[in-house]
Design an enzyme around this catalytic site. Structure first.
Site, PDB file in Angstrom:
ATOM      1  N   CYS A   2      51.331   8.371  32.958  1.00 32.24           N
ATOM      2  CA  CYS A   2      52.169   9.775  32.430  1.00 32.24           C
ATOM      3  C   CYS A   2      53.226   9.078  31.447  1.00 32.24           C
ATOM      4  O   CYS A   2      53.699   8.075  31.665  1.00 32.24           O
ATOM      5  CB  CYS A   2      52.586  10.453  33.436  1.00 32.24           C
ATOM      6  SG  CYS A   2      51.424  10.789  34.699  1.00 32.24           S
ATOM      7  N   LYS A 483      33.446  -1.146  25.360  1.00 37.14           N
ATOM      8  CA  LYS A 483      34.141  -0.290  24.328  1.00 37.14           C
ATOM      9  C   LYS A 483      33.085   1.278  24.043  1.00 37.14           C
ATOM     10  O   LYS A 483      33.445   1.914  23.803  1.00 37.14           O
ATOM     11  CB  LYS A 483      33.950  -1.114  23.272  1.00 37.14           C
ATOM     12  CG  LYS A 483      34.954  -1.116  22.098  1.00 37.14           C
ATOM     13  CD  LYS A 483      36.242  -1.660  22.202  1.00 37.14           C
ATOM     14  CE  LYS A 483      37.030  -1.236  23.627  1.00 37.14           C
ATOM     15  NZ  LYS A 483      38.234  -2.276  23.688  1.00 37.14           N
TER      16      LYS A 483
HETATM   17  C1  F6R Z   1      39.738  -0.975  26.894  1.00 37.16           C
HETATM   18  C2  F6R Z   1      41.145  -1.109  27.467  1.00 37.16           C
HETATM   19  C3  F6R Z   1      41.432  -1.282  28.527  1.00 37.16           C
HETATM   20  C4  F6R Z   1      42.872  -2.212  28.815  1.00 37.16           C
HETATM   21  C5  F6R Z   1      43.435  -2.369  30.091  1.00 37.16           C
HETATM   22  C6  F6R Z   1      44.423  -3.452  30.374  1.00 37.16           C
HETATM   23  O1  F6R Z   1      39.387  -0.785  25.517  1.00 37.16           O
HETATM   24  O2  F6R Z   1      41.960  -0.964  26.516  1.00 37.16           O
HETATM   25  O3  F6R Z   1      40.440  -1.729  29.472  1.00 37.16           O
HETATM   26  O4  F6R Z   1      42.504  -3.714  28.181  1.00 37.16           O
HETATM   27  O5  F6R Z   1      43.584  -1.206  30.856  1.00 37.16           O
HETATM   28  O6  F6R Z   1      45.582  -3.070  29.388  1.00 37.16           O
HETATM   29  P1  F6R Z   1      46.546  -3.958  29.104  1.00 37.16           P
HETATM   30  O7  F6R Z   1      46.135  -4.797  28.080  1.00 37.16           O
HETATM   31  O8  F6R Z   1      47.822  -2.874  28.551  1.00 37.16           O
HETATM   32  O9  F6R Z   1      47.259  -4.652  30.391  1.00 37.16           O
END
Ligand code: F6R
Length: 607
Positions: A2, A483
């Site tokens: 959030c 994706k």
């Molecule tokens: C998929 C995606 C998520 C993030 C995951 C980790 O497109 O974006 O799977 O890769 O939630 O997020 P971060 O990289 O911010 O730790």
């Protein structure tokens, strides 16, 4: 998850809060709300769905007041409807919350027994009632907030406001980020500096266990025992221009197209293209002296780490233990003292990744953070920041951050190879030259847009899609599937091509498109055998390869996407682009909300 905003201002704050929430909408977008104090009275407007609904609500029924708090929600407890939307009220107390109150069931029972009535299904409502109960018992607003905070377990960022006081918001952080913004006769609270960028660049990040008393002309920060603590005020690099789509339909499209440039920036930070060397890094360990590397991350960032494993092991002969962070943090993996750990995260705030980092911190292992947000918690808690220079990524589905993570990992693997003496000076030079070609090839791939759009139109007619790849293109197959499913809602799975015959082959028929990622490399022939297995069962193959691969596959495909011939090390970086474009255009044809797909959030600060 959030997003939170609070403003103790000098003019009507509701429109400013909505503007700030727009910058936080990437954190969650299933409902939103704002509350203000006006003429001593609390007022609020809330709406289910995107922020535009809240805006419409406010246009129809404006909310005045120079102090307010706002929230954009990603539901954890309770369905996304107006009743569960924040701010939550109890007897003159208003609360917005990001995170999870883990002991909420126990607190709820206690408060119910005390006569407090719950109208929502959220865990947040217990906070409002707890503060209200403290007030009723005679505490001042600040003491009431402090008293309530001491009862909370779990992960939370909170902003609390009081009826009858138009010069006080109490903020608190235990887990999810919260920043105080310092203005001129105005003060702000926000989940990140981007939210506050239109108002101020002067930011103080709260640390875990901190709570802040925010008034127009002063801010006091305290620990849970009530002792005042000093936190550094810094100039944020965030600007209010960071959330602009340019002339693209979606942030995701814009971010896909930014890749040649950001990959180039990122690589240039780690390798010297002119001299063909990997740049020395100020690491808290020596690659030559460690015997293992631990890597942990979530989602797409995890898949970049998995590709990194192939590189570290092959180029630097350095064994890598890698796991998704939600498993890593709990599986009590023995960590050798002689190792180092890398944590990969676009946001730098992912709760599971942060917990894995802290697990390694306890084990006394040196820690590197491969992050896109340098001011994030993961960055701040690591020994060295290894930045990806992707720029702000707003589309919920990660694209440019992924290829920049790969660029960092490949460069680090080369650096490790040099340090460990597993590659010669000549090999280093070759690898650096090969890496330097990634942006050029990425640019070339972007020109295949028309063909990829056409294939995506076809793909959008199917319910299931399989992705296959070998070696570094195996994690890329998983990334392709991730994706596609997250933005188009088509079910997709990524498999190591060699695993096909051990189960998934049972799914193959004419209704199952199979996307095969297979540059013409050492193991191309092996993948061709797997494609034959698919073709023999009527599966529809979409082959992503190079000219040589297309010529030699000898298999009838539904479509073949031909990429330039390129060095092996950069294939996962460059082949990521057609994978992302396929998912993007398929989602566009499906008519989904590409930048903000259902049920997801950009920054996952809960377990
Ligand atoms: C998929 C995606 C998520 C993030 C995951 C980790 O497109 O974006 O799977 O890769 O939630 O997020 P971060 O990289 O911010 O730790």
């Amino acid at each position: 998850m959030c997003g939170i905003v609070g403003i103790v201002g000098r003019t009507s704050v509701a429109p400013l809060i909505v503007d700030a929430l727009k910058r936080l909408e990437y954190r969650g977008y299933d409902s939103a709300g704002v509350a203000t104090v006006e003429g001593g009275q609390l007022g609020r407007r809330r709406a289910e769905g995107k922020l535009v609904n809240l805006e419409q609500r406010l246009n129809a029924e404006p909310l005045d007041g120079n102090i307010g708090i706002g929230h954009t929600r990603w539901a954890t407890h309770g369905v996304p409807n107006e009743t569960n939307a924040h701010p939550h009220f109890s007897n003159g107390v208003a609360v917005v919350h990001n995170g999870i109150i883990e002991n909420f069931a126990e607190l709820r029972n206690e408060l119910k027994a005390d006569g407090y009535e719950f109208v929502s299904q959220t865990d947040t409502e217990v906070v409002a009632h707890l503060v209200a109960r403290e007030l009723k018992r005679g505490a001042s607003p600040v003491d009431a907030a402090h008293g309530a905070l001491k009862r909370l377990e779990g992960a939370f960022a909170l902003a609390i406001m009081f009826q009858g006081d138009d010069n006080l918001i109490v903020g608190a952080r235990n887990g999810p980020p919260l920043a105080v913004g310092h203005g001129d006769g105005e003060m702000y609270l926000g989940s990140d500096a981007i939210a506050l960028a239109p108002f101020t660049n002067s930011i103080t990040y709260l640390e875990d266990g901190d709570w802040a008393v925010v008034r127009r002309n002063e801010v006091g920060i305290f620990d849970m025992d009530g002792n005042a603590v000093e936190r550094r005020r810094q100039q944020s690099l965030s600007t209010s221009f960071m959330v602009d789509k340019g002339n693209r339909r979606h942030f995701m499209e814009k971010e896909i197209h930014e890749q040649p440039e950001v990959i180039s920036h990122t690589l240039a930070n780690y390798v010297d293209f002119t001299d063909g060397v990997s740049k020395p890094l100020d690491l808290p360990f020596d690659f030559a002296k460690i015997d293992r590397l631990a890597i942990s991350a979530c989602g797409t960032a995890y898949l970049s780490g998995l590709i990194g494993k192939y590189w570290f092991e092959r180029i630097a002969r350095l064994p890598v233990d890698i796991d998704v962070a939600s498993e890593f943090r709990y599986r009590e993996m023995p960590i050798s003292k002689n190792s180092a750990a890398f944590f990969i995260s676009q946001s730098g705030e992912t709760a599971d990744t942060l917990a894995s980092l802290r697990y390694c911190r306890k084990a006394g292992v040196p820690i590197g953070a491969i992050v896109n947000v340098r001011e994030s918690t993961i960055a701040r808690e690591s020994d060295v920041i290894l930045p990806t220079l992707a720029g702000p990524e707003i589309g919920v589905a990660s694209t440019k951050a992924f290829t920049c993570q790969l660029s960092v990992l490949a460069s680090l693997a080369v650096r490790a190879g040099v340090a460990r003496g597993t590659i010669s000076r000549e090999q280093e030079k070759t690898l650096v030259r090969e890496l330097s070609e990634a942006p050029r090839f990425a640019n070339h791939v972007l020109k295949l847009e028309e063909q990829i759009e056409k294939i995506a139109r076809e793909l959008s007619r199917y319910k299931h899609v399989l992705y296959l790849g070998r070696d570094t293109n195996y994690p890329l197959a998983m990334e392709g599937a991730l994706k596609l499913k997250e933005i188009s809602y088509i079910h997709a799975e990524g498999y190591a091509a060699g695993e096909l015959k051990h189960g998934p082959i049972a799914l193959i028929d004419e209704n199952m498109p199979v996307i095969v990622i297979a540059p013409h490399d050492r193991i191309f022939e092996k993948t061709v055998s797997n494609m034959q297995e698919v073709a023999a069962r009527g599966g529809k193959i979409i082959l992503i390869t190079d000219q040589k691969g297309a010529d030699q596959a000898g298999i009838k495909t539904m479509e073949t996407i031909i990429l330039p011939d390129m060095p092996e090390i950069i294939t996962p970086i460059v082949y990521a682009l057609p994978i992302q474009m396929l998912a993007y255009y398929t989602a566009v044809f499906m008519g989904t909300d590409v930048d903000q797909p259902r049920n997801l959030a950009k920054s996952v600060t809960v377990e």
